[in-house]
Design a protein around this motif. Structure first.
Motif, short mmCIF file in Angstrom:
data_model
loop_
_atom_site.label_atom_id
_atom_site.label_comp_id
_atom_site.label_asym_id
_atom_site.label_seq_id
_atom_site.Cartn_x
_atom_site.Cartn_y
_atom_site.Cartn_z
N GLU A 30 -75.44 6.08 28.13
CA GLU A 30 -76.63 6.71 27.55
C GLU A 30 -76.30 7.51 26.29
OE1 GLU A 30 -79.73 6.55 28.06
OE2 GLU A 30 -79.88 5.52 30.00
N GLY A 31 -75.09 8.05 26.23
CA GLY A 31 -74.76 8.95 25.12
C GLY A 31 -73.88 8.28 24.08
N LYS A 32 -73.03 9.09 23.49
CA LYS A 32 -72.21 8.66 22.37
C LYS A 32 -70.92 7.99 22.88
CE LYS A 32 -69.98 10.87 18.37
NZ LYS A 32 -68.59 10.71 18.81
N VAL A 33 -70.54 6.92 22.21
CA VAL A 33 -69.21 6.32 22.42
C VAL A 33 -68.28 6.93 21.37
CG1 VAL A 33 -67.88 4.17 22.34
CG2 VAL A 33 -70.20 4.18 23.32
N GLY A 34 -67.12 7.40 21.81
CA GLY A 34 -66.19 8.09 20.91
C GLY A 34 -65.55 7.15 19.90
N ASP A 35 -64.73 7.74 19.02
CA ASP A 35 -64.03 6.96 18.01
C ASP A 35 -63.18 5.86 18.66
OD1 ASP A 35 -65.06 8.52 16.02
OD2 ASP A 35 -63.26 9.77 15.80
N ILE A 36 -63.12 4.73 18.03
CA ILE A 36 -62.38 3.59 18.58
C ILE A 36 -60.92 3.66 18.15
CG2 ILE A 36 -62.16 1.07 18.51
CD1 ILE A 36 -65.26 1.01 18.23
N ILE A 37 -60.05 3.50 19.16
CA ILE A 37 -58.60 3.55 18.95
C ILE A 37 -57.99 2.25 19.46
CG2 ILE A 37 -56.48 4.74 19.66
CD1 ILE A 37 -58.31 7.25 20.07
N HIS A 38 -57.08 1.69 18.68
CA HIS A 38 -56.34 0.51 19.13
C HIS A 38 -54.98 0.99 19.65
CE1 HIS A 38 -59.40 -1.83 17.21
NE2 HIS A 38 -59.07 -1.43 16.00
N CYS A 39 -54.71 0.74 20.93
CA CYS A 39 -53.47 1.23 21.54
C CYS A 39 -52.50 0.07 21.75
CB CYS A 39 -53.76 1.93 22.86
SG CYS A 39 -52.24 2.62 23.57
N HIS A 40 -51.30 0.24 21.20
CA HIS A 40 -50.27 -0.81 21.26
C HIS A 40 -49.20 -0.51 22.30
CE1 HIS A 40 -51.58 -2.84 17.44
NE2 HIS A 40 -52.16 -1.66 17.29
N CYS A 41 -49.44 0.44 23.20
CA CYS A 41 -48.40 0.79 24.18
C CYS A 41 -48.16 -0.38 25.14
CB CYS A 41 -48.76 2.07 24.94
SG CYS A 41 -49.90 1.85 26.31
N VAL A 42 -46.98 -0.38 25.73
CA VAL A 42 -46.60 -1.53 26.54
C VAL A 42 -47.46 -1.62 27.80
CG1 VAL A 42 -44.73 -0.35 27.78
CG2 VAL A 42 -44.64 -2.84 27.46
N THR A 43 -47.93 -0.50 28.35
CA THR A 43 -48.75 -0.60 29.56
C THR A 43 -50.12 -1.19 29.23
OG1 THR A 43 -49.30 1.76 29.37
CG2 THR A 43 -47.57 1.16 30.92
#
Ligand SMILES: [Zn+2]
Ligand SMILES: [Zn+2]
Length: 130
Positions: free
Chosen positions: A16-29
């Motif tokens: 319903e609300g705001k979606v935060g800033d989009i981050i691309h995560c390259h960590c192994v997990t």
């Protein structure tokens, strides 16, 4: 409102609300969990996140205090959750709609797949980019 779902459709959600800033995560997990070069994520407040099909969700504690939730039927990663936080870390590949937010940075470059090259001008961080 923004909606999303897993591949088989048994797990779905509404925001319903705001979606935060989009981050691309390259960590192994993230790479292992998603079976891909990186995962794209954004924070959504618990209060704004309504989930259905919870009985199909399973979770895996990939690091201490952090669980990754996925559909037990089709394997889609839906969100992750850290203990004692008031937000979910949404897995954006599960979205059905444009979330409004846009990509802002790449993190955990120290664990990036050697076979993937980043082709944009976003900031890059060796670990968390805060
Ligand atoms: Zn599913
Ligand atoms: Zn990650």
């Amino acid at each position: 409102m923004v909606t999303g779902s897993c591949l088989c459709g048994k797990v779905a959600y509404e925001i319903e609300g705001k979606v935060g800033d989009i981050i691309h995560c390259h960590c192994v997990t993230c790479r292992k969990a998603h079976g891909s070069a990186f995962s794209s994520v954004a924070a959504v407040s618990d209060d704004d996140f309504t989930l259905s099909g919870r009985e199909y969700l399973k979770s895996f504690e990939s690091s201490k205090g952090k669980r990754r939730f996925f559909c037990s039927n089709c394997g889609t990663q839906v969100y992750a959750k850290r203990e004692n936080t008031q937000h979910v870390i949404l897995r954006l590949g599960s979205l059905d709609d444009d979330p409004g937010a846009r990509e802002t940075k790449h993190i955990w470059l120290s664990q990036k797949a050697s076979w993937y090259a980043i082709h944009n001008n976003l900031p890059e961080y060796a670990e968390f980019g805060n």
